[in-house]
Design a protein around this motif. Structure first.
Motif, mmCIF file in Angstrom:
data_model
loop_
_atom_site.group_PDB
_atom_site.id
_atom_site.type_symbol
_atom_site.label_atom_id
_atom_site.label_comp_id
_atom_site.label_asym_id
_atom_site.label_seq_id
_atom_site.Cartn_x
_atom_site.Cartn_y
_atom_site.Cartn_z
ATOM 1 N N PRO A 44 0.811 -1.224 0.000
ATOM 2 C CA PRO A 44 0.000 0.000 0.000
ATOM 3 C C PRO A 44 0.838 1.266 0.000
ATOM 4 C CG PRO A 44 0.098 -0.903 2.195
ATOM 5 C CD PRO A 44 0.794 -1.898 1.292
ATOM 6 N N GLY A 45 0.362 2.244 -0.754
ATOM 7 C CA GLY A 45 0.994 3.555 -0.740
ATOM 8 C C GLY A 45 2.214 3.709 -1.620
ATOM 9 N N GLY A 47 2.215 3.518 -4.874
ATOM 10 C CA GLY A 47 1.868 4.072 -6.174
ATOM 11 C C GLY A 47 2.153 3.117 -7.320
ATOM 12 N N LEU A 48 2.167 1.824 -7.013
ATOM 13 C CA LEU A 48 2.441 0.816 -8.035
ATOM 14 C C LEU A 48 1.121 0.351 -8.621
ATOM 15 C CD1 LEU A 48 5.016 -1.149 -5.883
ATOM 16 C CD2 LEU A 48 5.525 0.477 -7.697
ATOM 17 N N ARG A 49 1.082 0.170 -9.901
ATOM 18 C CA ARG A 49 -0.149 -0.284 -10.561
ATOM 19 C C ARG A 49 -0.226 -1.796 -10.505
ATOM 20 N NH1 ARG A 49 -3.061 3.785 -10.000
ATOM 21 N NH2 ARG A 49 -2.202 5.657 -10.885
ATOM 22 N N GLY A 50 -1.242 -2.270 -9.841
ATOM 23 C CA GLY A 50 -1.457 -3.706 -9.715
ATOM 24 C C GLY A 50 -2.907 -3.921 -9.356
ATOM 25 N N LEU A 51 -3.200 -5.006 -8.745
ATOM 26 C CA LEU A 51 -4.548 -5.336 -8.328
ATOM 27 C C LEU A 51 -5.011 -4.323 -7.279
ATOM 28 C CD1 LEU A 51 -6.849 -7.434 -8.498
ATOM 29 C CD2 LEU A 51 -5.713 -8.682 -6.686
ATOM 30 N N GLY A 52 -5.927 -3.453 -7.650
ATOM 31 C CA GLY A 52 -6.446 -2.456 -6.722
ATOM 32 C C GLY A 52 -5.423 -1.430 -6.278
ATOM 33 N N ASP A 53 -4.346 -1.267 -6.990
ATOM 34 C CA ASP A 53 -3.267 -0.315 -6.711
ATOM 35 C C ASP A 53 -2.514 -0.584 -5.405
ATOM 36 O OD1 ASP A 53 -3.673 1.032 -9.087
ATOM 37 O OD2 ASP A 53 -4.929 2.558 -8.182
ATOM 38 N N ASP A 54 -2.934 -1.552 -4.627
ATOM 39 C CA ASP A 54 -2.251 -1.859 -3.379
ATOM 40 C C ASP A 54 -1.510 -3.192 -3.432
ATOM 41 O OD1 ASP A 54 -2.932 0.445 -2.031
ATOM 42 O OD2 ASP A 54 -4.718 -0.416 -1.115
ATOM 43 N N PHE A 55 -1.697 -3.935 -4.503
ATOM 44 C CA PHE A 55 -1.085 -5.249 -4.637
ATOM 45 C C PHE A 55 -0.225 -5.310 -5.895
ATOM 46 C CE2 PHE A 55 -4.897 -5.746 -2.136
ATOM 47 C CZ PHE A 55 -4.470 -6.532 -1.084
ATOM 48 N N ILE A 56 0.843 -6.093 -5.825
ATOM 49 C CA ILE A 56 1.791 -6.192 -6.930
ATOM 50 C C ILE A 56 2.452 -7.569 -6.872
ATOM 51 C CG2 ILE A 56 3.669 -5.171 -5.566
ATOM 52 C CD1 ILE A 56 4.597 -3.755 -8.142
ATOM 53 N N THR A 57 2.888 -8.069 -8.022
ATOM 54 C CA THR A 57 3.590 -9.346 -8.001
ATOM 55 C C THR A 57 5.018 -9.138 -7.497
ATOM 56 O OG1 THR A 57 4.480 -9.214 -10.250
ATOM 57 C CG2 THR A 57 2.280 -10.221 -10.001
ATOM 58 N N ARG A 84 12.778 9.418 -0.776
ATOM 59 C CA ARG A 84 12.955 8.522 0.370
ATOM 60 C C ARG A 84 11.663 7.782 0.726
ATOM 61 N NH1 ARG A 84 16.497 7.492 4.744
ATOM 62 N NH2 ARG A 84 15.359 6.820 6.602
ATOM 63 N N ALA A 85 10.529 8.444 0.694
ATOM 64 C CA ALA A 85 9.259 7.793 1.047
ATOM 65 C C ALA A 85 8.944 6.655 0.078
ATOM 66 C CB ALA A 85 8.127 8.808 1.069
ATOM 67 N N TYR A 86 9.194 6.870 -1.202
ATOM 68 C CA TYR A 86 8.956 5.816 -2.196
ATOM 69 C C TYR A 86 9.898 4.643 -1.973
ATOM 70 C CZ TYR A 86 8.722 3.458 -6.711
ATOM 71 O OH TYR A 86 8.594 2.506 -7.714
ATOM 72 N N LEU A 87 11.185 4.918 -1.764
ATOM 73 C CA LEU A 87 12.161 3.858 -1.500
ATOM 74 C C LEU A 87 11.782 3.104 -0.225
ATOM 75 C CD1 LEU A 87 15.528 5.685 -2.318
ATOM 76 C CD2 LEU A 87 14.191 4.200 -3.810
ATOM 77 N N SER A 88 11.325 3.831 0.776
ATOM 78 C CA SER A 88 10.905 3.217 2.026
ATOM 79 C C SER A 88 9.699 2.312 1.819
ATOM 80 C CB SER A 88 10.587 4.298 3.055
ATOM 81 O OG SER A 88 10.150 3.720 4.253
ATOM 82 N N CYS A 89 8.768 2.739 0.994
ATOM 83 C CA CYS A 89 7.583 1.938 0.710
ATOM 84 C C CYS A 89 7.983 0.620 0.038
ATOM 85 C CB CYS A 89 6.625 2.725 -0.176
ATOM 86 S SG CYS A 89 5.017 1.926 -0.352
#
Length: 114
Positions: A44-45, A47-57, A84-89
């Protein structure tokens, strides 16, 4: 130095180092067959496009982490760094997956509870 020594020495001051550490662990998990790269995880958070924007392979998560670390501007991501926030996510999603805490089950559990 051994991988284990490097892994234990990494600190959160530079988020690029923490992300590299979690990424290396996940790549090893995939390479030895502990984790299927087609498995879905909760991220979550980010910003990756996947299932419901919160899930990714796992493969997409690895690719996103590699791309983020390939950007020279992200090599030293200390407090105040714009990415930093993106890298942390990404690091958190990998850490959760490395510790088996954020995998999505694509089929329902066959048990029922009343």
């Amino acid at each position: 130095k051994s991988y284990r020594a490097w892994n234990r020495k990494v600190s959160g001051k530079n988020m690029a180092n923490m992300l590299s550490c979690q990424l290396a662990a996940m790549v090893l998990n995939v390479e030895v067959g502990f984790v299927n790269e087609d498995a879905w995880v909760y991220a979550p958070g980010c910003g990756l496009r996947g299932l419901g924007d919160d899930f990714i392979t796992i493969r997409e998560l690895i690719d996103a982490a590699v791309a983020a670390l390939a950007d020279d501007a992200n090599g030293y991501a200390v407090s105040g760094h714009p990415e930093r926030a993106y890298l942390s996510c990404l690091m958190t999603a990998l850490d959760e997956a490395n510790n088996n805490r954020n995998f999505l089950q694509l089929s329902p559990c066959y048990y029922s509870f009343e």
